[in-house]
Scaffold this motif. Sequence first.
Motif, mmCIF file in Angstrom:
data_model
loop_
_atom_site.group_PDB
_atom_site.id
_atom_site.type_symbol
_atom_site.label_atom_id
_atom_site.label_comp_id
_atom_site.label_asym_id
_atom_site.label_seq_id
_atom_site.Cartn_x
_atom_site.Cartn_y
_atom_site.Cartn_z
ATOM 1 N N GLN A 187 8.746 -3.718 -8.614
ATOM 2 C CA GLN A 187 8.978 -2.377 -9.151
ATOM 3 C C GLN A 187 7.813 -1.943 -10.059
ATOM 4 O OE1 GLN A 187 12.647 -1.971 -11.290
ATOM 5 N NE2 GLN A 187 12.439 0.244 -11.510
ATOM 6 N N GLU A 188 7.299 -2.854 -10.862
ATOM 7 C CA GLU A 188 6.156 -2.533 -11.721
ATOM 8 C C GLU A 188 4.909 -2.234 -10.891
ATOM 9 O OE1 GLU A 188 6.988 -5.037 -15.794
ATOM 10 O OE2 GLU A 188 6.409 -6.168 -13.995
ATOM 11 N N LEU A 189 4.672 -3.032 -9.849
ATOM 12 C CA LEU A 189 3.512 -2.801 -8.983
ATOM 13 C C LEU A 189 3.654 -1.483 -8.226
ATOM 14 C CD1 LEU A 189 2.998 -6.425 -7.635
ATOM 15 C CD2 LEU A 189 1.658 -5.247 -9.403
ATOM 16 N N GLN A 239 5.228 1.138 -9.303
ATOM 17 C CA GLN A 239 5.000 2.202 -10.287
ATOM 18 C C GLN A 239 3.505 2.412 -10.517
ATOM 19 O OE1 GLN A 239 7.099 4.409 -11.701
ATOM 20 N NE2 GLN A 239 5.286 5.339 -12.593
ATOM 21 N N ILE A 240 2.750 1.325 -10.567
ATOM 22 C CA ILE A 240 1.296 1.426 -10.729
ATOM 23 C C ILE A 240 0.700 2.150 -9.525
ATOM 24 C CG2 ILE A 240 -0.862 0.103 -10.816
ATOM 25 C CD1 ILE A 240 0.760 -2.034 -12.420
ATOM 26 N N ALA A 241 1.116 1.759 -8.326
ATOM 27 C CA ALA A 241 0.616 2.406 -7.113
ATOM 28 C C ALA A 241 0.966 3.890 -7.113
ATOM 29 C CB ALA A 241 1.177 1.719 -5.873
ATOM 30 N N TRP A 242 2.207 4.213 -7.495
ATOM 31 C CA TRP A 242 2.629 5.615 -7.533
ATOM 32 C C TRP A 242 1.764 6.392 -8.519
ATOM 33 C CZ3 TRP A 242 4.228 9.259 -10.931
ATOM 34 C CH2 TRP A 242 4.796 10.411 -10.394
ATOM 35 N N SER A 243 1.525 5.811 -9.696
ATOM 36 C CA SER A 243 0.721 6.478 -10.718
ATOM 37 C C SER A 243 -0.696 6.755 -10.216
ATOM 38 C CB SER A 243 0.639 5.626 -11.984
ATOM 39 O OG SER A 243 1.903 5.491 -12.570
ATOM 40 N N LEU A 244 -1.300 5.787 -9.554
ATOM 41 C CA LEU A 244 -2.656 5.973 -9.051
ATOM 42 C C LEU A 244 -2.713 6.994 -7.919
ATOM 43 C CD1 LEU A 244 -3.931 2.289 -9.076
ATOM 44 C CD2 LEU A 244 -4.619 4.145 -10.613
ATOM 45 N N ASN A 245 -1.713 6.996 -7.047
ATOM 46 C CA ASN A 245 -1.694 7.925 -5.917
ATOM 47 C C ASN A 245 -1.304 9.344 -6.306
ATOM 48 O OD1 ASN A 245 -2.571 6.247 -3.827
ATOM 49 N ND2 ASN A 245 -0.547 5.297 -3.704
ATOM 50 N N ASN A 246 -0.825 9.523 -7.510
ATOM 51 C CA ASN A 246 -0.423 10.854 -7.968
ATOM 52 C C ASN A 246 -1.279 11.345 -9.128
ATOM 53 O OD1 ASN A 246 2.021 11.816 -6.391
ATOM 54 N ND2 ASN A 246 2.451 9.663 -6.771
ATOM 55 N N ARG A 247 -2.487 10.811 -9.209
ATOM 56 C CA ARG A 247 -3.445 11.209 -10.245
ATOM 57 C C ARG A 247 -4.571 11.999 -9.580
ATOM 58 N NH1 ARG A 247 -5.948 7.111 -14.645
ATOM 59 N NH2 ARG A 247 -7.552 8.479 -15.488
ATOM 60 N N PRO A 248 -4.803 13.245 -10.014
ATOM 61 C CA PRO A 248 -5.879 14.046 -9.397
ATOM 62 C C PRO A 248 -7.236 13.352 -9.537
ATOM 63 C CG PRO A 248 -4.506 15.401 -10.820
ATOM 64 C CD PRO A 248 -4.115 13.973 -11.067
ATOM 65 N N ARG A 249 -8.052 13.488 -8.489
ATOM 66 C CA ARG A 249 -9.382 12.863 -8.480
ATOM 67 C C ARG A 249 -10.453 13.921 -8.263
ATOM 68 N NH1 ARG A 249 -8.583 7.424 -6.835
ATOM 69 N NH2 ARG A 249 -6.599 6.820 -7.758
ATOM 70 N N LYS A 250 -11.487 13.860 -9.053
ATOM 71 C CA LYS A 250 -12.608 14.794 -8.921
ATOM 72 C C LYS A 250 -13.211 14.704 -7.515
ATOM 73 C CE LYS A 250 -16.994 16.060 -11.039
ATOM 74 N NZ LYS A 250 -17.963 15.737 -12.106
#
Length: 68
Positions: free
Chosen positions: A23-25, A27-38
């Motif tokens: 579940q922690e991993l 959440q990390i994946a979700w956070s990275l995939n939902n962060r805008p990237r330049k």
Amino acid sequence: ENTNGLLREYLPKGADLSQFTQQELDQIAWSLNNRPRKSLGFMKPSEAFWECCFNLDIRIPSTVALGP
């Protein structure tokens, strides 16, 4: 390289991944995939993925049989 740097915000280099729950991993994946990237024009990687999937101009040759 940028993604590796972002990942290090959550997991220090050499971190033992067995110390994290799935579940922690997730959440990390979700956070990275939902962060805008330049590099993606400030789209989220998840948005860029879906845009790519649904904007493909796939043409099937008329010689290909599509079923019975």
